[in-house]
Design an enzyme around this catalytic site. Structure first.
Site, PDB file in Angstrom:
ATOM      1  N   GLU A   1       0.814  -1.215   0.000  1.00 18.52           N
ATOM      2  CA  GLU A   1       0.000   0.000   0.000  1.00 18.52           C
ATOM      3  C   GLU A   1       0.853   1.272   0.000  1.00 18.52           C
ATOM      4  OE1 GLU A   1      -3.180   1.809   3.156  1.00 18.52           O
ATOM      5  OE2 GLU A   1      -3.356  -0.317   2.681  1.00 18.52           O
ATOM      6  N   ASP A   2       1.966   1.258   0.718  1.00 15.63           N
ATOM      7  CA  ASP A   2       2.713   2.500   0.960  1.00 15.63           C
ATOM      8  C   ASP A   2       4.120   2.559   0.388  1.00 15.63           C
ATOM      9  OD1 ASP A   2       0.518   3.450   2.357  1.00 15.63           O
ATOM     10  OD2 ASP A   2       1.292   2.834   4.308  1.00 15.63           O
TER      11      ASP A   2
END
Length: 180
Positions: A65-66
């Protein structure tokens, strides 16, 4: 050193390298790696989880996600089950924030047991963090909204781990947030 310990440390090392230039949103700018380490610690120390796959997934839960990490990379390094759990807890960043938040509420009841554990520990870590330090630029109303939203996600995870749920309920009670 046991092979289980090595596997968990491999995931911690991988996450630390992936998150190396990231900081939390707290006023101190805490290194981001503290978050996945804290989530894994909650699972191991507070909930008594010893499943290496769950602990690896906790350490890796924000990498796709990051960071520039891919699900394929997770699977190649840590196996299909870890990838599967990470996929279950990963938001689709191409969607608007409000849609992602709504999907977390909708998907929570349908997650695997392992993903539910990671989600519970993740929310517990984040809520404790919010209680102790308001992120830069956040108003009290935004903190309150996060608590309310988190309680809606947790409602779909109920029955997974009594210890984590009791800890979350104590935080909600402090803020007078009704839980289902």
């Amino acid at each position: 050193m046991s092979s289980d310990v090595v596997l968990v440390l491999e995931a911690a090392d991988f996450a630390a390298k992936k998150h190396k230039n990231q900081r939390r949103k707290d006023p101190e700018g805490t290194p981001y790696i503290n978050h996945p380490l804290g989530v894994a610690r909650i699972l191991a120390h507070e909930a008594g989880i010893t499943d290496v796959v769950v602990l690896q997934a906790a350490l890796l839960h924000d990498t796709v996600e990051d960071t520039n990490t891919t699900f394929t990379e997770i699977e190649e390094r840590f196996g299909e089950k870890v990838r599967s759990i990470v996929a279950e807890v990963t938001d689709d960043k191409s969607l608007p924030k409000e849609k992602r938040k709504e999907l977390q509420i909708q998907h929570a009841p349908h997650c695997s047991y392992e993903a539910k554990l990671v989600k519970l520990a993740d929310k517990l870590y984040n809520l404790r963090d919010l209680k102790s330090s308001t992120p830069a630029g956040w108003t009290e109303k935004r903190v309150e909204q996060y608590f309310i939203w988190a309680s809606q996600v947790i409602a779909g995870l109920r029955g997974t781990n009594q210890t984590l749920e009791k800890s979350l309920d104590a935080l909600f009670k402090e803020r007078n947030i009704l839980t289902g």
